[in-house]
Write an enzyme that holds these catalytic residues in place. Structure first.
Site, PDB file in Angstrom:
ATOM      1  CG  ASN A 291      43.236 112.281 -27.303  1.00 51.45           C
ATOM      2  OD1 ASN A 291      42.064 112.255 -27.658  1.00 51.45           O
ATOM      3  ND2 ASN A 291      43.619 112.831 -26.169  1.00 51.45           N
TER       4      ASN A 291
ATOM      5  CG  HIS B 266      43.260 110.029 -18.178  1.00 50.09           C
ATOM      6  ND1 HIS B 266      42.201 110.876 -17.954  1.00 50.09           N
ATOM      7  CD2 HIS B 266      43.173 109.670 -19.478  1.00 50.09           C
ATOM      8  CE1 HIS B 266      41.507 111.018 -19.071  1.00 50.09           C
ATOM      9  NE2 HIS B 266      42.088 110.306 -20.017  1.00 50.09           N
TER      10      HIS B 266
ATOM     11  NE  ARG C   2      36.668 112.469 -19.403  1.00 51.14           N
ATOM     12  CZ  ARG C   2      37.623 112.357 -20.331  1.00 51.14           C
ATOM     13  NH1 ARG C   2      38.248 111.193 -20.517  1.00 51.14           N
ATOM     14  NH2 ARG C   2      37.984 113.392 -21.062  1.00 51.14           N
TER      15      ARG C   2
ATOM     16  CD  GLN D 252      41.553 110.961 -14.529  1.00 50.14           C
ATOM     17  OE1 GLN D 252      41.105 109.975 -15.033  1.00 50.14           O
ATOM     18  NE2 GLN D 252      42.115 111.901 -15.250  1.00 50.14           N
TER      19      GLN D 252
END
Ligand code: NDP
Length: 386
Positions: A147, A333, A285, A314
């Site tokens: 990704n 995210h 991050r 998260q």
């Protein structure tokens, strides 16, 4: 037979899609640097389907059950006592995505005596305590490159959104308004600005390549210098570290992994050295920046905008200050979990599992920890406890 514990994000609130916005995905056979796409022996899903949520199961159930393995899929991962913790006790393989990370702390690893393989269905394995995995001889693998371009596209979108003041202007329309001055009082052209990336790996370099046609001045820092030909082609200025780079930039994008060298890098001190009114984009991050220092920099105007999709922890709590700070363009995210990316990382996860069950080597580029040490991509891009 192995117990495979897969932690995925919740299904859409309205249930799994009955129909998708588009029919299929563009054909691709290689990543931009020539690396092969994931090549499992077979695929048991339709490319372009939602695979990253619980009902999608990363398309793994029939593959695993045909071989007699047990697959447990859950989104219930916190706090201690969750379904994840209950199944971890006898799991051999744990799979999760950075978007909804199963935090594999040293304590949890100690409570997982059978654990042998941890797979990140995506990129970035910092949710696993890598030192604990090294000590226990657990293999950690991720689907390198799956990704990276998805994120690079998101970074470019966020840079333009902040600099052009897109999100507040869109809100004006949704609210029935038309005050042009409200929209443009914070809107600039990107052209001519100095844009720098902290790290020029797969994502960072893809961001630089995508921004070059905007006639900006491009800067980067990385532990290793890019080939001279690439520096010349894109007109890059190299800096020894982030501290040397950021005072020269109007826009900074963070594209380094989270590891001991990068944790807390953007604190009050570093932010104070940035140009007043700079923009900071962090899709790497959340812990690479100091949460409250970002809020302070936006409130004082030291930063004109902050955007990204990575938080800690998260999912972010409802009262996380980044939800309400001024001039931000945060999303959950999502940048690396497009339907396009999901197809690649589901296939990559299956490829890693096929290698593991067959006892053949997992592709070197997928390895983060193996044989009691950082390995493959992990040995290049991460650092372990000193
Ligand atoms: P790569 O491994 O291709 O690139 C990482 C780069 O960071 C490497 O060039 C590495 O240097 C460099 N680096 C490491 N430490 C430092 C440091 N201290 N200072 C400067 N550079 C450093 O990974 P990707 O580009 O594909 O991904 C990068 C990160 O982005 C991931 O680790 C992940 O945290 C995040 N990510 C986020 C996603 C999202 O959905 N938001 C999805 C995918 C990734 P070298 O190897 O030269 O030593």
């Amino acid at each position: 037979m192995a117990k495979v514990l897969c932690v995925l994000y919740d299904d859409p609130t309205g249930g799994m899609p009955a129909r998708y916005a588009r029919d299929g995905l563009p054909a691709m056979d290689r990543y931009p640097d020539g690396q092969r796409l994931p090549t499992p022996e077979a695929t048991d899903f339709t490319p372009g389907e939602l695979l990253g949520s619980v009902s999608g199961e990363l398309g793994l159930r029939s593959f695993l059950e045909r071989q007699g393995h047990e697959l447990v899929v859950t989104s219930d991962k916190e706090p201690p006592g969750s379904e994840f913790d209950r199944h971890l006790a006898d799991a051999e393989i744990v799979i999760s995505q950075p978007f909804w990370p199963a935090y594999l702390t040293a304590e949890r690893i100690a409570n997982a005596p059978n654990l042998k393989l941890v797979v990140t269905a995506g990129i970035g394995s910092d949710h696993t305590d890598l030192d604990a995995a090294i000590d226990r001889g657990i293999t950690v693998a991720e689907v390198t490159y799956c990704n990276s371009i998805s994120v690079a596209e998101h970074v470019v979108m966020m840079i333009l959104s902040l600099v052009r003041n897109y999100l507040p202007s869109h809100q004006v329309v949704r609210d029935g308004g038309w005050n042009i001055a409200d929209c443009v009082a914070r809107s600039y052209d990107l052209e001519g600005m100095h844009v720098g990336t902290v790290a020029a790996g797969r994502i960072g370099l893809a961001v630089l390549r995508r921004l070059a046609p905007f006639d900006v001045h491009l800067h980067y820092t990385d532990r290793r210098r890019l080939p001279e030909s690439v520096e010349q082609e894109l007109g890059l200025t190299f800096h020894a570290d982030a501290r040397a780079m950021v005072p020269n930039c109007d826009v900074v994008t963070i594209n380094a992994p989270l590891h001991p060298e990068t944790q807390g890098l953007f604190d009050d001190d570093l932010l104070a050295t940035m140009r007043r009114g700079a923009y900071l984009i962090n899709t790497a991050r959340g812990l690479i920046v100091d949460r409250d220092a970002i809020v302070r920099a936006l409130e004082s105007g030291q930063l004109a905008g902050y955007a990204g999709d990575v938080w800690y922890p998260q999912p972010a709590p409802a009262d996380h200050p980044w939800r309400t700070m001024p001039n931000h363009g945060m999303t959950p995210h999502i940048s690396g979990s497009t339907l396009s990316a999901q197809t690649r990382y589901a296939n990559g996860t299956r490829e890693i599992l096929e290698s593991y069950f067959a006892g053949t080597p997992i592709r070197d580029e997928y390895l983060i920890v193996d044989g009691g040490k950082l390995a493959g991509t992990g040995a290049k891009s991460y650092s372990a406890r000193s």
